[in-house]
Design a protein around this motif. Sequence first.
Motif, PDB file in Angstrom:
ATOM      1  N   ALA A 146      -4.381   0.461   5.101  1.00  0.00           N
ATOM      2  CA  ALA A 146      -4.754   0.761   3.710  1.00  0.00           C
ATOM      3  C   ALA A 146      -3.652   1.597   3.049  1.00  0.00           C
ATOM      4  O   ALA A 146      -3.313   1.402   1.877  1.00  0.00           O
ATOM      5  N   GLU A 147      -3.068   2.509   3.845  1.00  0.00           N
ATOM      6  CA  GLU A 147      -1.987   3.352   3.325  1.00  0.00           C
ATOM      7  C   GLU A 147      -0.759   2.492   2.983  1.00  0.00           C
ATOM      8  O   GLU A 147      -0.116   2.704   1.953  1.00  0.00           O
ATOM      9  N   ARG A 204      -7.069   0.538  10.557  1.00  0.00           N
ATOM     10  CA  ARG A 204      -7.464   0.165   9.190  1.00  0.00           C
ATOM     11  C   ARG A 204      -6.932   1.180   8.188  1.00  0.00           C
ATOM     12  O   ARG A 204      -6.418   0.823   7.130  1.00  0.00           O
ATOM     13  N   GLY A 254      -9.282  -7.954   2.280  1.00  0.00           N
ATOM     14  CA  GLY A 254      -9.439  -7.595   0.871  1.00  0.00           C
ATOM     15  C   GLY A 254     -10.033  -6.198   0.718  1.00  0.00           C
ATOM     16  O   GLY A 254      -9.578  -5.402  -0.110  1.00  0.00           O
ATOM     17  N   ALA A 255     -11.042  -5.881   1.537  1.00  0.00           N
ATOM     18  CA  ALA A 255     -11.684  -4.557   1.457  1.00  0.00           C
ATOM     19  C   ALA A 255     -10.681  -3.469   1.840  1.00  0.00           C
ATOM     20  O   ALA A 255     -10.662  -2.392   1.243  1.00  0.00           O
ATOM     21  N   CYS A 256      -9.837  -3.749   2.816  1.00  0.00           N
ATOM     22  CA  CYS A 256      -8.861  -2.755   3.272  1.00  0.00           C
ATOM     23  C   CYS A 256      -7.761  -2.553   2.233  1.00  0.00           C
ATOM     24  O   CYS A 256      -7.361  -1.427   1.946  1.00  0.00           O
ATOM     25  N   ALA A 257      -7.274  -3.661   1.656  1.00  0.00           N
ATOM     26  CA  ALA A 257      -6.133  -3.595   0.738  1.00  0.00           C
ATOM     27  C   ALA A 257      -6.552  -3.181  -0.671  1.00  0.00           C
ATOM     28  O   ALA A 257      -5.732  -2.716  -1.464  1.00  0.00           O
ATOM     29  N   GLY A 258      -7.831  -3.394  -0.997  1.00  0.00           N
ATOM     30  CA  GLY A 258      -8.284  -3.089  -2.355  1.00  0.00           C
ATOM     31  C   GLY A 258      -8.091  -4.252  -3.316  1.00  0.00           C
ATOM     32  O   GLY A 258      -8.408  -4.153  -4.492  1.00  0.00           O
ATOM     33  N   SER A 259      -7.554  -5.375  -2.812  1.00  0.00           N
ATOM     34  CA  SER A 259      -7.470  -6.591  -3.622  1.00  0.00           C
ATOM     35  C   SER A 259      -7.450  -7.785  -2.684  1.00  0.00           C
ATOM     36  O   SER A 259      -7.034  -7.671  -1.527  1.00  0.00           O
ATOM     37  N   GLU A 304       2.224  -5.805   1.207  1.00  0.00           N
ATOM     38  CA  GLU A 304       1.179  -6.809   1.035  1.00  0.00           C
ATOM     39  C   GLU A 304       0.403  -6.990   2.340  1.00  0.00           C
ATOM     40  O   GLU A 304       1.005  -7.091   3.404  1.00  0.00           O
ATOM     41  N   ALA A 318      -0.815  -0.627   2.116  1.00  0.00           N
ATOM     42  CA  ALA A 318      -1.131  -1.397   0.910  1.00  0.00           C
ATOM     43  C   ALA A 318      -0.919  -0.524  -0.331  1.00  0.00           C
ATOM     44  O   ALA A 318      -0.348  -0.969  -1.333  1.00  0.00           O
ATOM     45  N   ARG A 319      -1.333   0.741  -0.231  1.00  0.00           N
ATOM     46  CA  ARG A 319      -1.143   1.650  -1.378  1.00  0.00           C
ATOM     47  C   ARG A 319       0.340   1.879  -1.651  1.00  0.00           C
ATOM     48  O   ARG A 319       0.739   2.124  -2.781  1.00  0.00           O
TER      49      ARG A 319
END
Length: 303
Positions: A68-69, A64, A108-113, A76, A71-72
Amino acid sequence: MSVDLDAIACYYRIHALGDPPTDRARFAVLRRCLPRFAELFARHGVRATFFVVGADLEEDAEGRALLAELARAGHELANHTHTHPYDFARLGRAEIAAEIDRAHAAVGACAGSAPLGFRAPGYEINAEVIELLAERGYRYDSSVFPSAPYYGAKALIMAAMRLRGRPSGSFLGSPRALLAPRGPYRPRPGSPYRRGDGDGLIELPIAVTPIARLHVIGTSLILAPSWLRRHLVQVALRAPFFNLELHGIDLADAQADEIPPRLVARQPDLRRPLAHKLAALDETLTAARAAGARFVTLAQVEV
Ligand SMILES: [Zn+2]
């Protein structure tokens, strides 16, 4: 470029190998393969789309964090269902909705959107799936794989497994998909494999060559002799849109990642050295750049 992050357990189901590994191999795709994709894409300036299985995010904090990294960094993260059920499109409406919704929340929670795109397990969708995605504001689906040669090969393997009394955990989707458009289209309500004229969600089919509709995906590029690989890539690059589908396992190193030998025996691509697989994808990305390709995530594709 899109990468389906199917865990090792998915391949155990396809090959009817029984209980999946619980040791290091369990999380090999996210922990071992994903960083190799990140490096490959960074080398070529590619922003890619990763199709993520929701339950994997809940079970693997290390995976995870890696996602997340990514995504930052501008990649996508998209929805690949919560548990990757191969009978996804055969489930009831409520179960289909739950598979989409649970992964939607986790990704969504992992990606921030919130995710904007979806890919079904085993490439199988139906009108209801498209409807449910549209209701949830999804911009695209990318599950249609209109390749007759791929479909035929899968049907043969599944028939052989049935004859041996060890049926595959996978399913053969509707043959109607084989006649779907090769390029992006807006599906007709009730007929997801036909072009409609609405302004709803977009279907982004997986790349196949014109006429013969040979599949141009990670496994075919890795297993093809180099002359055929170059040819497939050149042909695919002539189209305005080239949706190259890869799988996390495409960059597995069977030995270093401790992939169980019984799975390696079933998956020819796992028997290729990692260096060979990386070279095949490096060469493909170099060819795409030389042809002037612009790399975008699937959510950025405009129709
Ligand atoms: Zn998958």
